[in-house]
Enzyme design. Structure first.
Site, PDB file in Angstrom:
ATOM      1  N   CYS A  35      47.313  65.808  46.326  1.00 35.45           N
ATOM      2  CA  CYS A  35      48.203  66.972  46.262  1.00 35.45           C
ATOM      3  C   CYS A  35      48.427  67.478  44.841  1.00 35.45           C
ATOM      4  O   CYS A  35      49.028  68.526  44.641  1.00 35.45           O
ATOM      5  CB  CYS A  35      49.555  66.635  46.895  1.00 35.45           C
ATOM      6  SG  CYS A  35      50.371  65.289  46.026  1.00 35.45           S
ATOM      7  N   CYS A 104      51.799  59.743  49.417  1.00 33.03           N
ATOM      8  CA  CYS A 104      52.902  59.944  48.473  1.00 33.03           C
ATOM      9  C   CYS A 104      53.433  58.598  47.967  1.00 33.03           C
ATOM     10  O   CYS A 104      53.848  58.484  46.815  1.00 33.03           O
ATOM     11  CB  CYS A 104      54.028  60.725  49.132  1.00 33.03           C
ATOM     12  SG  CYS A 104      53.449  62.174  50.026  1.00 33.03           S
TER      13      CYS A 104
HETATM   14 FE1  FES Z   1      52.362  65.162  46.702  1.00 39.90          FE
HETATM   15 FE2  FES Z   1      53.869  63.907  48.437  1.00 39.90          FE
HETATM   16  S1  FES Z   1      52.770  65.746  48.751  1.00 39.90           S
HETATM   17  S2  FES Z   1      53.388  63.305  46.443  1.00 39.90           S
END
Ligand code: FES
Length: 124
Positions: A35, A104
């Site tokens: 992400c 995450c």
């Molecule tokens: Fe990036 Fe959770 S979506 S750390």
């Protein structure tokens, strides 16, 4: 069933150990390949025991909750034990994370390991 456990919501709303340790003995910064979020972990270590830990993150709610829980799990623990911490253990301590949010919790584990590496490096 709610998407997030009460523990996740609690640690997200009231994250423990957020901040900076100016005279940290180990600092680790990692990015999440999935992400692009970032996590920075600071460790204060005395006699190979983690006496203080703080984190800063540009991460999502799950990253905040995971890091908060991870810092609680390693505070007061020997370095050798903190090295064993896995993102699965963090997620379990939070009563679970949705599958697509497991990455995450990896951010917290990796940031702690990077900070411990930095500590070991500085010791030499
Ligand atoms: Fe990036 Fe959770 S979506 S750390």
């Amino acid at each position: 069933m709610a998407l997030y456990s009460e523990k996740v919501m609690d640690h997200f709303r009231n994250p423990r150990n957020v901040g900076v340790i100016e005279d940290a003995d180990g600092v680790g910064t990692v990015g999440n390949a999935k992400c692009g979020d970032i996590m920075k972990m600071y460790l204060k270590i005395e006699n190979d025991v983690i006496v203080d830990v703080k984190f800063e993150t540009f991460g999502c709610g799950s990253a905040i909750a995971s890091s908060s829980m991870a810092t609680e799990l390693i505070k007061g623990k020997p370095v050798s034990e903190a090295l064993q911490l896995t993102n699965k253990a963090v997620a379990e301590a939070l009563d679970g994370l949705p599958d697509y949010k497991m990455h995450c919790s990896v951010l917290a584990e990796e940031a702690i390991k990077a900070a411990l590496e930095d500590y070991n490096h500085r010791k030499k």
